[in-house]
Design a protein around this motif. Structure first.
Motif, PDB file in Angstrom:
ATOM      1  N   LYS A  70      -4.317  -4.432   2.056  1.00  0.00           N
ATOM      2  CA  LYS A  70      -3.806  -5.508   1.199  1.00  0.00           C
ATOM      3  C   LYS A  70      -3.157  -4.954  -0.059  1.00  0.00           C
ATOM      4  O   LYS A  70      -2.049  -5.352  -0.430  1.00  0.00           O
ATOM      5  N   SER A  71      -3.868  -4.033  -0.707  1.00  0.00           N
ATOM      6  CA  SER A  71      -3.317  -3.470  -1.946  1.00  0.00           C
ATOM      7  C   SER A  71      -2.034  -2.702  -1.657  1.00  0.00           C
ATOM      8  O   SER A  71      -1.083  -2.756  -2.441  1.00  0.00           O
ATOM      9  N   THR A  72      -2.028  -1.992  -0.537  1.00  0.00           N
ATOM     10  CA  THR A  72      -0.834  -1.232  -0.185  1.00  0.00           C
ATOM     11  C   THR A  72       0.346  -2.174   0.039  1.00  0.00           C
ATOM     12  O   THR A  72       1.467  -1.913  -0.425  1.00  0.00           O
TER      13      THR A  72
ATOM     14  N   MET B 195      -0.795 -10.484  -7.438  1.00  0.00           N
ATOM     15  CA  MET B 195      -2.135 -10.345  -8.019  1.00  0.00           C
ATOM     16  C   MET B 195      -3.083  -9.707  -7.009  1.00  0.00           C
ATOM     17  O   MET B 195      -3.251 -10.216  -5.905  1.00  0.00           O
ATOM     18  N   ASP B 196      -3.683  -8.591  -7.388  1.00  0.00           N
ATOM     19  CA  ASP B 196      -4.584  -7.869  -6.487  1.00  0.00           C
ATOM     20  C   ASP B 196      -6.038  -8.092  -6.888  1.00  0.00           C
ATOM     21  O   ASP B 196      -6.542  -7.461  -7.804  1.00  0.00           O
ATOM     22  N   GLU B 197      -6.688  -8.992  -6.184  1.00  0.00           N
ATOM     23  CA  GLU B 197      -8.084  -9.362  -6.465  1.00  0.00           C
ATOM     24  C   GLU B 197      -8.332  -9.544  -7.959  1.00  0.00           C
ATOM     25  O   GLU B 197      -9.262  -8.943  -8.531  1.00  0.00           O
ATOM     26  N   PRO B 198      -7.534 -10.390  -8.602  1.00  0.00           N
ATOM     27  CA  PRO B 198      -7.612 -10.476 -10.070  1.00  0.00           C
ATOM     28  C   PRO B 198      -8.959 -10.977 -10.578  1.00  0.00           C
ATOM     29  O   PRO B 198      -9.335 -10.663 -11.694  1.00  0.00           O
TER      30      PRO B 198
END
Ligand code: ADP
Ligand code: MG
Lengths: 286, 269
Positions: free
Chosen positions: A70-72, A186-189
């Motif tokens: 996901k982050s990638t 937004m990455d797991e904000p």
């Protein structure tokens, strides 16, 4: 322009990501995106043949097990990771170009505020780099306006160590919004916040979305959050990272926290739970 | 000085409680130690040449006050100059290593290697090269004290969160911008810790430099007094060296409070 699209967002046709062709209303489109890292024995397919369309003004969530990429994927959309194959466009630009044109706002799990600057200076920090022509006063004004938008107008002069985790994350959102980006990635904000703060933050994010009309792509591992906030949820599977399913969330906005009691919410929630169970099973790289 | 009282923070304490809880115990212990020392020396009639009584040290201090003060000023000057040069060189080296990859890869292993050279042993060589004046002391302090400065600043600059760097990259920040606006300020708490170590090492460097060859300073006074078998004077000079060490250490700590009031250790609660 984004605002108009946002007002009309309920009329945007729902798209099935896998089959869809880049439509004119898509702000983000990724076609056949793969990311491999390492070489030889260590070669690892992290993302495999991802097709993703995000309509302008939409709110899309990416959900999947830890390590599925996901982050990638978010970094590919932000132009921070170059895909090995495939094409990505953000508002018609390559992601890195879009970032340079201040079209991309990023928010990570860690607010990453500068501890030596107060809230308002933190809020304008990225803008000051992106636009060196702005005066100090102009930066302050913009920072203050963004703090007002995220509900922290009174805390402008507080230092980060005087703010709670939720407040710090609000400043981090303000910092990205100060760029007036077309899309917020937004990455797991809210991943590091407690359950109650998480709910409040989700609700605030919805309000910010309604008011600004930004396109939002949210990475989360919370099913509740995905269904509560987004119009569309992409479920990613692991090994290799790929989109295994795309679900539309036909619940009307504005959504309150009490939406969790809605039968459709429960149905979608259960459907996602089942999908996530499947998502842990490795697939065959195509 | 009960255990419970240590959980009360100084801010909430009345001033007299602060004095009685924090200052009184060490002062009382010191007075007792000095009295016991004096008593033992007198009772067993120990020669002042072996261990001088505190009163003998005080006498030596008073008798040689002018000379010792003059020597203290000379040594303090060496420490201060050496410290400043070490910090400037240490910071410059850290910046070069971080800013220029290739230079960093070339320099870093050499710096670490050099750290393993027993630098105190270099003192006679510096005297040989640079004479008996200020220069060899400054250079000795430099080679002893720059390393903790460089190392701590490097650690601080490299511990910047990667997603913060991503954030900066996403708006097109240059490497220099990331260095100046993020890495350097982020490294200040570490740098301040390194500077406190450098302050202590600077005192050692100055004294060792004076041992190796000098015509003035507290190190010279200690050596001169010991050749005269004037042990009370040795102790008096030692006392002044310690005072200098404490003054420099707390000056560095004060600087830390002024420069990085936002650092976690000061933001208490
Ligand atoms: N820079 C990198 N080099 C090598 N492997 C990486 C790198 N970044 C991430 N990975 C690997 O890619 C996979 C996906 O990581 P990530 O995108 O962080 O997943 P998620 O955010 O879904 O937890 C993981 O197996 C991780 O180990
Ligand atoms: Mg992740």
């Amino acid at each position: 322009m984004a605002l108009a699209a946002a007002r009309a967002r309920n009329d945007v046709p729902t798209l099935q990501a896998v089959a869809s062709v880049a439509a004119a209303s898509d702000l983000i489109s990724a076609r056949g995106v793969s990311v491999t890292m390492g070489s030889g024995r260590h070669r690892q397919v992290i993302l495999d043949n991802i097709d993703l369309s995000v309509p302008e003004g939409s709110f899309v969530s990416l959900i999947g097990p830890s390590g599925c990429g996901k982050s990638t994927l978010l970094k590919v959309l932000a132009g921070l990771v170059e895909p090995s194959t495939g094409r990505v466009s953000v508002a018609g630009h390559a992601p890195a170009d879009a970032a340079r044109r201040r079209m991309i706002g990023l928010v990570f799990q860690d607010a990453n505020l500068l501890p030596w600057k107060n809230a308002v200076d933190n809020a304008s920090m990225l803008l000051s780099i992106a636009d060196p022509t702005l005066s100090k006063a102009a930066l302050r004004e913009r920072g203050q306006a963004m703090l007002d938008l995220v509900g922290l107008g009174d805390a402008a002069h507080k230092m980060p160590n005087e703010l709670s985790g939720g407040m710090r994350q609000r400043v981090s959102i303000a910092r990205s919004l100060a760029l007036d980006p077309a899309v917020l990635l937004m990455d797991e904000p809210f991943g590091a916040l407690d359950a109650i703060t998480r709910d409040t933050m989700g609700q605030s994010l919805l309000e910010i979305w309604e008011r600004t009309g930004k396109t939002i792509v949210l990475v989360t591992h919370s099913i509740d959050e995905a269904v509560h906030l987004s119009k569309q949820v992409h479920v990613l599977g692991i090994k290799p990272g790929r989109i295994i399913e795309t679900l539309d969330v036909p619940l009307p906005y504005p959504r309150e926290v009490s939406i969790v009691e809605h039968p459709d919410f429960i149905r979608l929630h259960n459907g996602l739970r089942a999908l996530l169970r499947d998502s842990h099973r490795p697939g065959q790289p195509s | 000085m009960s255990v419970q009282s240590s959980s009360v923070t100084p801010r909430e304490m009345p001033a007299w409680r602060f004095v009685t809880d924090r200052w009184l115990p060490p002062v009382i212990l010191s007075v007792i130690t000095l009295l016991a020392w004096e008593a033992v020396v007198r009772i067993f009639a120990i020669s002042p040449f072996i261990v001088p009584a505190p009163s003998a040290v005080a006498e030596a201090l008073a008798a040689n006050w002018g000379t010792l003060l003059q020597a203290s000023i000379v040594t303090a000057e060496e420490i201060l100059l050496g410290f400043v040069v070490s910090v400037v060189a240490g910071v410059a080296l850290a910046l070069l290593i971080v800013r220029f990859d290739w230079l960093g890869r070339a320099l870093y292993p050499l710096v670490v290697l050099f750290q393993n050279v027993p630098k105190v042993a270099l003192a006679p060589i510096f005297i040989l090269w640079f004479g008996y004046g200020l220069a060899p002391k400054i250079i000795l302090i430099l080679v002893i004290a720059f390393f903790p400065v460089t190392l701590s600043m490097l650690a601080g600059m490299e511990s910047v969160d990667r997603s913060l760097v991503s954030l900066m990259n996403s708006v097109g920040a240059s490497r220099s911008q990331i260095l100046l606006r993020i890495r350097v300020p982020h490294s200040l708490p570490n740098l301040m810790a390194g500077m406190k170590i450098a302050a202590t090492l600077s005192v050692i460097g100055a004294i060792v430099g004076e041992f190796a060859g000098a015509s003035d300073g507290l190190g010279y006074a200690i050596q001169f007094a010991s050749t005269q078998l004037d042990t009370p004077l040795v102790f008096a000079a030692l006392l002044l060296v310690s005072v200098l060490g404490i003054v420099f250490y707390y000056a560095a700590e004060l600087l830390e409070r002024l420069v990085v009031p936002w650092a976690p250790k000061f933001s208490g609660r």
